[in-house]
Design a protein around this motif. Structure first.
Motif, PDB file in Angstrom:
ATOM      1  N   THR A   1     125.168 -22.749  49.710  1.00 55.93           N
ATOM      2  CA  THR A   1     125.250 -21.913  48.511  1.00 55.93           C
ATOM      3  C   THR A   1     124.753 -20.500  48.800  1.00 55.93           C
ATOM      4  O   THR A   1     125.372 -19.512  48.380  1.00 55.93           O
ATOM      5  CB  THR A   1     124.416 -22.543  47.379  1.00 55.93           C
ATOM      6  OG1 THR A   1     124.900 -23.869  47.104  1.00 55.93           O
ATOM      7  CG2 THR A   1     124.515 -21.701  46.112  1.00 55.93           C
ATOM      8  N   SER A   2     123.641 -20.396  49.537  1.00 57.28           N
ATOM      9  CA  SER A   2     123.118 -19.079  49.898  1.00 57.28           C
ATOM     10  C   SER A   2     124.119 -18.305  50.742  1.00 57.28           C
ATOM     11  O   SER A   2     124.328 -17.104  50.545  1.00 57.28           O
ATOM     12  CB  SER A   2     121.798 -19.236  50.665  1.00 57.28           C
ATOM     13  OG  SER A   2     120.825 -19.882  49.871  1.00 57.28           O
TER      14      SER A   2
ATOM     15  N   ASN B   1     126.966 -17.072  48.546  1.00 61.55           N
ATOM     16  CA  ASN B   1     126.496 -15.975  47.705  1.00 61.55           C
ATOM     17  C   ASN B   1     126.426 -14.676  48.480  1.00 61.55           C
ATOM     18  O   ASN B   1     126.818 -13.608  47.982  1.00 61.55           O
ATOM     19  CB  ASN B   1     125.118 -16.322  47.118  1.00 61.55           C
ATOM     20  CG  ASN B   1     125.193 -17.370  46.024  1.00 61.55           C
ATOM     21  OD1 ASN B   1     126.247 -17.593  45.444  1.00 61.55           O
ATOM     22  ND2 ASN B   1     124.074 -18.032  45.754  1.00 61.55           N
TER      23      ASN B   1
END
Length: 323
Positions: A71-72, A75
């Protein structure tokens, strides 16, 4: 005679009582042992159950950690893409302003694309893309692009001195997976596979090259990890390896570089003309960052830290100190 018989009878009675007493005691002992064994068995079952729950919890934690890292990563990619789109929008607006000025008969000054030198490092002003960053604007323009695959080496075991650090068994497995992935891509790879001369990067390049036997390894100390006092070397590294394709080429080139995380960060900052240390995000070990240098001098970020091909049990991002 009667005394003898009486004595014998008394002895037999005493012996039978002793035997009965011993037999009863043994039964109690056996009963206690059986109870202890039962309790021990129950304790072992409880311990095994606790171990199994702990193993399941650890697996769930690993899954959550992997999902958090992914997810990081996505992003960061989204933020970088947004910055690129903003830059392209500003450039488009400037072109529209120039076109409107020409239509209205207004003299519009052209963007200065001929800096006297590629050094010192270019500063990003938020609006103007320097098309002549490689000082080749006045040369015959190429017809094809260069595609630079910036690979990060694998996981390693920390040691001193830093330039003698070697990859761990996990890092070697990551490089094998990276080599298999690159071999599966239908690219006509350039023969030169340039890598940092540090031991961990050399070893990483050798493992990848096993799956691409047509490549020739080339070591360069210019590609060492970037430090605060490495201004001259890192500028020289960028000038040496980043430029537009030659005008006489008829096919785009696909070139491999085995690098360190900090070196990849620096090359991205320079190539994309963004402020220094803008891209301080996670780059997994064995990941691929892909840049395209177009014929007109524009640079496109195609992939950033791509490691989707890496098995989940081999996925790592950080080490203790060095990069």
């Amino acid at each position: 005679m009667e005394n003898y018989l009486l004595t014998s009878i008394l002895s037999l009675i005493f012996a039978s009582k002793c035997f009965a007493f011993l037999y009863t005691g043994m039964r109690f002992v056996n009963s206690d042992n059986q109870e202890c064994n039962n309790q021990l068995g129950q304790t072992r079952q409880a311990l095994n159950g606790t171990r199994e729950r702990l193993r399941v919890q650890q697996n769930e934690n690993e899954i959550l950690k992997t999902e958090f890292e992914r997810t990081s990563y996505f992003n960061h990619q989204a933020k970088l893409k947004e910055r690129q789109l903003q830059t392209q929008l500003l450039e488009t607006q400037r072109k529209l302003e120039r076109a409107e000025g020409l239509l209205n008969g207004t003299a519009v000054s052209s963007v200065n694309c001929s800096e006297p030198s590629r050094n010192p490092e270019a500063a990003y002003n938020g609006e103007t893309w320097n098309r002549n960053w490689d000082q080749r604007e006045n040369n015959p323009l190429p017809k094809v692009s260069r595609y630079l695959f910036l690979l990060r080496h694998g996981h390693y075991e920390f040691s001193e001195p830093e330039d003698q650090i070697r990859m761990s068994a996990l890092g070697s497995a990551q490089m094998e997976a990276l080599g298999r992935h690159l071999a599966s891509l239908s690219f006509n790879w350039s023969r030169a596979f340039v890598h940092s001369s540090k031991i961990r990067a050399q070893h990483a390049a050798q493992l990848v090259a096993k799956h691409l036997p047509q490549l020739q390894l080339q070591s360069s100390s210019l590609l060492w990890s970037v430090g605060a006092n490495d201004t001259t070397r890192r500028q020289q590294a960028f000038d040496t390896f980043f430029y537009r394709a030659s005008a006489n080429l008829t096919q785009s080139t696909h070139e491999l570089f085995m690098l360190h995380k900090s070196t990849i960060y620096y090359f991205l900052d320079r190539a994309l003309q963004i402020p220094a240390e803008t891209l301080q995000m996670t780059l997994p070990h064995g990941s691929i960052t892909l840049l395209e240098i177009a014929p007109d001098g524009r640079v496109f970020l195609k992939e950033l830290g791509n490691a989707e091909f890496m098995p989940a049990d081999l996925s790592t991002t950080t080490n203790s100190k060095w990069v």
